[in-house]
Scaffold this motif. Structure first.
Motif, PDB file in Angstrom:
ATOM      1  N   PRO A  46     -18.973  16.648  -6.459  1.00  0.00           N
ATOM      2  CA  PRO A  46     -19.680  17.891  -7.880  1.00  0.00           C
ATOM      3  C   PRO A  46     -20.530  17.429  -8.783  1.00  0.00           C
ATOM      4  O   PRO A  46     -20.134  16.750  -9.175  1.00  0.00           O
ATOM      5  CB  PRO A  46     -19.440  19.223  -7.773  1.00  0.00           C
ATOM      6  CG  PRO A  46     -17.622  17.966  -7.672  1.00  0.00           C
ATOM      7  CD  PRO A  46     -17.533  17.341  -7.064  1.00  0.00           C
ATOM      8  N   CYS A  47     -21.764  17.052  -8.681  1.00  0.00           N
ATOM      9  CA  CYS A  47     -22.889  16.736 -10.084  1.00  0.00           C
ATOM     10  C   CYS A  47     -22.395  17.179 -11.484  1.00  0.00           C
ATOM     11  O   CYS A  47     -22.161  18.492 -11.008  1.00  0.00           O
ATOM     12  CB  CYS A  47     -24.078  16.995  -9.482  1.00  0.00           C
ATOM     13  SG  CYS A  47     -24.899  18.464  -9.795  1.00  0.00           S
ATOM     14  N   PRO A  48     -22.290  16.703 -12.660  1.00  0.00           N
ATOM     15  CA  PRO A  48     -22.673  18.090 -13.926  1.00  0.00           C
ATOM     16  C   PRO A  48     -22.589  19.276 -13.827  1.00  0.00           C
ATOM     17  O   PRO A  48     -22.173  19.394 -14.310  1.00  0.00           O
ATOM     18  CB  PRO A  48     -22.925  16.646 -14.565  1.00  0.00           C
ATOM     19  CG  PRO A  48     -23.237  15.122 -14.044  1.00  0.00           C
ATOM     20  CD  PRO A  48     -23.286  15.581 -12.009  1.00  0.00           C
ATOM     21  N   GLY A  49     -23.713  18.993 -13.021  1.00  0.00           N
ATOM     22  CA  GLY A  49     -24.670  20.435 -13.142  1.00  0.00           C
ATOM     23  C   GLY A  49     -23.756  21.384 -11.873  1.00  0.00           C
ATOM     24  O   GLY A  49     -24.328  22.666 -11.828  1.00  0.00           O
ATOM     25  N   CYS A  50     -23.158  21.246 -11.218  1.00  0.00           N
ATOM     26  CA  CYS A  50     -23.080  21.886 -10.431  1.00  0.00           C
ATOM     27  C   CYS A  50     -21.455  23.431 -11.519  1.00  0.00           C
ATOM     28  O   CYS A  50     -21.074  22.935 -12.152  1.00  0.00           O
ATOM     29  CB  CYS A  50     -21.887  21.291  -9.369  1.00  0.00           C
ATOM     30  SG  CYS A  50     -22.686  21.006  -7.708  1.00  0.00           S
ATOM     31  N   ARG A 122     -14.476  14.942 -14.915  1.00  0.00           N
ATOM     32  CA  ARG A 122     -14.500  16.088 -14.247  1.00  0.00           C
ATOM     33  C   ARG A 122     -13.338  16.229 -13.113  1.00  0.00           C
ATOM     34  O   ARG A 122     -12.892  16.439 -11.928  1.00  0.00           O
ATOM     35  CB  ARG A 122     -15.123  17.491 -14.239  1.00  0.00           C
ATOM     36  CG  ARG A 122     -16.824  16.910 -13.648  1.00  0.00           C
ATOM     37  CD  ARG A 122     -17.761  18.253 -13.787  1.00  0.00           C
ATOM     38  NE  ARG A 122     -17.959  19.116 -12.619  1.00  0.00           N
ATOM     39  CZ  ARG A 122     -18.490  19.811 -13.265  1.00  0.00           C
ATOM     40  NH1 ARG A 122     -19.202  19.908 -13.663  1.00  0.00           N
ATOM     41  NH2 ARG A 122     -18.347  20.850 -12.410  1.00  0.00           N
ATOM     42  N   MET A 123     -13.882  14.748 -12.283  1.00  0.00           N
ATOM     43  CA  MET A 123     -13.575  14.648 -11.088  1.00  0.00           C
ATOM     44  C   MET A 123     -12.180  13.529 -11.190  1.00  0.00           C
ATOM     45  O   MET A 123     -11.754  13.298  -9.772  1.00  0.00           O
ATOM     46  CB  MET A 123     -15.004  13.588 -10.771  1.00  0.00           C
ATOM     47  CG  MET A 123     -15.797  14.049 -10.166  1.00  0.00           C
ATOM     48  SD  MET A 123     -17.061  13.466  -9.063  1.00  0.00           S
ATOM     49  CE  MET A 123     -18.133  12.885 -10.480  1.00  0.00           C
ATOM     50  N   THR A 124     -11.559  13.249 -12.221  1.00  0.00           N
ATOM     51  CA  THR A 124     -10.315  12.853 -12.529  1.00  0.00           C
ATOM     52  C   THR A 124      -9.279  13.353 -12.155  1.00  0.00           C
ATOM     53  O   THR A 124      -9.426  14.909 -12.657  1.00  0.00           O
ATOM     54  CB  THR A 124     -10.377  11.919 -13.433  1.00  0.00           C
ATOM     55  OG1 THR A 124     -10.289  12.977 -14.771  1.00  0.00           O
ATOM     56  CG2 THR A 124     -11.740  10.850 -13.632  1.00  0.00           C
ATOM     57  N   PRO A 125      -8.242  13.656 -12.182  1.00  0.00           N
ATOM     58  CA  PRO A 125      -7.365  14.306 -12.316  1.00  0.00           C
ATOM     59  C   PRO A 125      -6.753  14.906 -12.967  1.00  0.00           C
ATOM     60  O   PRO A 125      -6.113  16.456 -13.332  1.00  0.00           O
ATOM     61  CB  PRO A 125      -5.630  13.268 -12.059  1.00  0.00           C
ATOM     62  CG  PRO A 125      -6.021  12.197 -10.587  1.00  0.00           C
ATOM     63  CD  PRO A 125      -7.959  11.947 -11.039  1.00  0.00           C
ATOM     64  N   LEU A 130     -12.077  20.817 -15.413  1.00  0.00           N
ATOM     65  CA  LEU A 130     -13.116  20.743 -16.173  1.00  0.00           C
ATOM     66  C   LEU A 130     -14.372  21.110 -14.919  1.00  0.00           C
ATOM     67  O   LEU A 130     -15.312  21.638 -15.408  1.00  0.00           O
ATOM     68  CB  LEU A 130     -13.524  19.580 -16.336  1.00  0.00           C
ATOM     69  CG  LEU A 130     -13.395  19.382 -17.816  1.00  0.00           C
ATOM     70  CD1 LEU A 130     -13.949  17.716 -18.180  1.00  0.00           C
ATOM     71  CD2 LEU A 130     -13.830  20.440 -18.991  1.00  0.00           C
ATOM     72  N   GLY A 131     -13.807  20.917 -13.477  1.00  0.00           N
ATOM     73  CA  GLY A 131     -14.576  20.964 -12.293  1.00  0.00           C
ATOM     74  C   GLY A 131     -14.596  21.618 -12.100  1.00  0.00           C
ATOM     75  O   GLY A 131     -14.241  23.523 -12.714  1.00  0.00           O
ATOM     76  N   PRO A 132     -15.506  22.435 -11.557  1.00  0.00           N
ATOM     77  CA  PRO A 132     -16.300  23.603 -10.327  1.00  0.00           C
ATOM     78  C   PRO A 132     -15.193  24.419  -9.923  1.00  0.00           C
ATOM     79  O   PRO A 132     -14.863  23.733  -8.953  1.00  0.00           O
ATOM     80  CB  PRO A 132     -17.322  23.446 -10.047  1.00  0.00           C
ATOM     81  CG  PRO A 132     -17.755  21.965  -9.668  1.00  0.00           C
ATOM     82  CD  PRO A 132     -16.334  21.251 -10.608  1.00  0.00           C
TER      83      PRO A 132
END
Length: 132
Positions: A46-50, A122-125, A130-132
């Protein structure tokens, strides 16, 4: 005070309101409602905008917690832009004809840095919340 001074703020306000109305009427929570994220399609990440569209949709429905869960950075950005727009109107009313936002190089680099760090964290465990 000339009405022409309010043309640009009015156009920005109407454009922003139209985008919010569109996102309120067409739910981005439905898969494919707005097409495919090119960054996600190419990288699988996911991109930062997702989640940004979903966050604005949630804000339009008055769901602040859900919006923050979709993309907290988008929520902050919407708030900053709303405040900047109101301050822009106030400056125009006082006779100052200047742009809505002016960022010097350092602030611009800092903003891009925050977006990059947000996108990576947001892509780290430990940042997956913070992920979508």
């Amino acid at each position: 005070m000339q009405l022409a001074a309010f043309r640009a703020p009015a156009l920005v306000g109407v454009s922003g309101a139209a985008a919010v109305v569109l996102l309120r009427l067409r739910d981005p929570h439905e898969s494919g409602a707005y097409g495919l994220c090119p960054f996600l399609a190419v990288t699988g990440q996911p991109c930062p905008g997702c989640g940004g569209l979903r966050a604005v949709n949630d804000l339009a429905h008055g769901q602040l917690v859900a919006a923050a869960g979709s993309n907290v950075l988008a929520v902050v950005l919407v708030a900053v832009l709303a405040v900047a727009w109101v301050l822009w109107l106030v400056r125009r009313a006082r006779g100052r004809i200047d742009p809505m936002i002016v960022l010097d190089r350092r602030v611009g680099v800092a903003v891009l840095g925050v977006i990059a760090v947000f996108g990576v964290v947001r892509m780290t465990p430990w940042g997956s919340w913070l992920g979508p």
